[in-house]
Design an enzyme around this catalytic site. Structure first.
Site, PDB file in Angstrom:
ATOM      1  N   CYS A 155       0.807  -1.230   0.000  1.00 30.82           N
ATOM      2  CA  CYS A 155       0.000   0.000   0.000  1.00 30.82           C
ATOM      3  C   CYS A 155       0.835   1.273   0.000  1.00 30.82           C
ATOM      4  O   CYS A 155       0.321   2.351  -0.321  1.00 30.82           O
ATOM      5  CB  CYS A 155      -0.950  -0.001   1.193  1.00 30.82           C
ATOM      6  SG  CYS A 155      -2.090  -1.403   1.215  1.00 30.82           S
ATOM      7  N   HIS A 174      -3.623   7.114   3.155  1.00 29.71           N
ATOM      8  CA  HIS A 174      -3.936   5.852   2.491  1.00 29.71           C
ATOM      9  C   HIS A 174      -5.348   5.423   2.872  1.00 29.71           C
ATOM     10  O   HIS A 174      -5.752   5.509   4.031  1.00 29.71           O
ATOM     11  CB  HIS A 174      -2.931   4.780   2.886  1.00 29.71           C
ATOM     12  CG  HIS A 174      -3.317   3.410   2.412  1.00 29.71           C
ATOM     13  ND1 HIS A 174      -3.534   3.137   1.077  1.00 29.71           N
ATOM     14  CD2 HIS A 174      -3.561   2.260   3.086  1.00 29.71           C
ATOM     15  CE1 HIS A 174      -3.882   1.861   0.956  1.00 29.71           C
ATOM     16  NE2 HIS A 174      -3.909   1.314   2.145  1.00 29.71           N
ATOM     17  N   ASN A 215     -10.080  -0.608  -0.160  1.00 28.72           N
ATOM     18  CA  ASN A 215      -8.621  -0.480  -0.130  1.00 28.72           C
ATOM     19  C   ASN A 215      -8.072  -1.022  -1.451  1.00 28.72           C
ATOM     20  O   ASN A 215      -8.166  -2.213  -1.723  1.00 28.72           O
ATOM     21  CB  ASN A 215      -8.055  -1.266   1.052  1.00 28.72           C
ATOM     22  CG  ASN A 215      -6.538  -1.145   1.179  1.00 28.72           C
ATOM     23  OD1 ASN A 215      -5.869  -0.591   0.316  1.00 28.72           O
ATOM     24  ND2 ASN A 215      -6.004  -1.677   2.263  1.00 28.72           N
TER      25      ASN A 215
END
Length: 328
Positions: free
Chosen positions: A113, A255, A285
């Site tokens: 990520c 994020h 996500n």
């Protein structure tokens, strides 16, 4: 002194949308459970035969058009992904082929990520060596192909998307300027979030059944704790290194992993909700793609305005984490 200018942004999400209501038919969960714990309402799923490089091609075309740069002018292509089309060739090489160009340096960046920030920092380093470079920095993830759809704690969290930007050298005022990036990692915590299957440490033979190790596995509570702490600490560090206070931040764009994490980081920085950008409810996500997709959307919708100082913290498997400061 060289300034690092973001010339254009692009995003792409597959047409298919998987809602929480759809997931209720697949796994033992509910819209209420998913929404209250994650903030996610829906996520996009790549079409049959649609790969990482296909999505990267779409987001990259947007970024290049916005930047006014022809693909043939590119000198480097960096693709952040843990879900490339194949182990070899890289997703970056596949993307280069789709553009019909040759000769550029092409490389994938694997930092889960945090991948987009890792790739962006790599691009800044390349520009120090080659000031005339024009670098495509793209993230593209087909995370749903690495989902165990029987694991209700995991499969509700992720989606597929791609985001891209073009970075060149320039002068202050030429466009959004990447002021600084800080990156970190702690491999000793790596087993808390894994996709082990297919790696050289996990032998497999032709005809063997695919096991759960081929999909995302993680310990949610531990990941949450480390994510909030790491993103907060590195954000404080990058502000201090640049002589800035929390009050100088106009927009927090973290994020997009879980709205509880986004909210916790915002609270620690005393940034009101209306100045925290979040689109997790629409995408889930999307790993390395989450930050460039959020950046592109925040810019194109006017959430980020000229003159804004944007703080971008990230956290991902590895563990990896980082933070960037961009002046728009």
């Amino acid at each position: 002194m060289t300034s690092f200018i973001l010339r254009g942004f692009g995003l792409y999400a597959p047409e298919k949308v998987l809602t929480n209501a759809d997931l209720e038919k697949i796994v033992d969960t509910s819209d209420e459970w998913i929404t209250t714990r994650t903030g996610i309402k829906e996520r996009h799923v790549a079409a049959e035969g649609e790969a990482s490089s296909d999505m990267a091609f779409e987001s990259s075309k947007q970024a290049l058009a916005e930047a006014g740069i022809d693909p043939s002018e590119l000198t480097h292509i960096l693709c952040a992904t843990f879900t490339p089309d194949s182990m070899i060739p890289s997703a970056a090489c596949r993307l280069q082929e789709k553009f019909g160009i040759t000769g550029q340096m092409c490389m994938d960046v694997a930092a889960a990520c945090s991948g987009f920030l890792y790739a962006l920092q790599t691009a800044r380093g390349l520009l120090c060596l080659e000031p005339k470079a024009k670098i495509l920095v793209v993230a593209s993830e087909v995370v749903t192909r690495r989902m165990n759809w029987e694991d209700r704690a995991t499969c509700v969290l992720f989606g597929d998307a791609s985001g891209a930007a073009v970075l060149t050298a320039g002068e202050p005022g030429d466009g959004p300027e990447v002021l600084d990036i800080m990156l970190a990692a702690d491999g000793s915590l790596g087993d808390l979030l894994t996709v082990n299957g297919g790696g050289s440490a996990y032998s497999y033979k032709l005809g063997e059944a695919v096991g759960p190790e081929y999909f995302v596995e993680f310990q949610g509570r531990e990941v949450f704790k480390h994510a909030v702490r790491s993103m907060t600490d590195i954000s404080e560090a990058i502000l201090e290194r640049n002589g800035l206070a929390k009050s100088d931040v106009d927009v927090l764009l973290p994020h997009q992993a879980n709205y509880r994490i986004i909210d916790a980081v915002g609270r620690r920085f005393d940034i009101p909700e209306e100045r925290v950008f979040s689109n997790i409810h629409k995408y889930g996500n999307t790993s390395a793609s989450a930050i460039p997709v959020a950046l592109a959307e925040a810019v194109h919708t006017g959430f980020i305005k000229p003159g804004n100082l944007v703080l971008i913290p990230a956290f991902g498997g590895g563990f990896t984490w980082g933070a960037a400061l961009i002046r728009f």
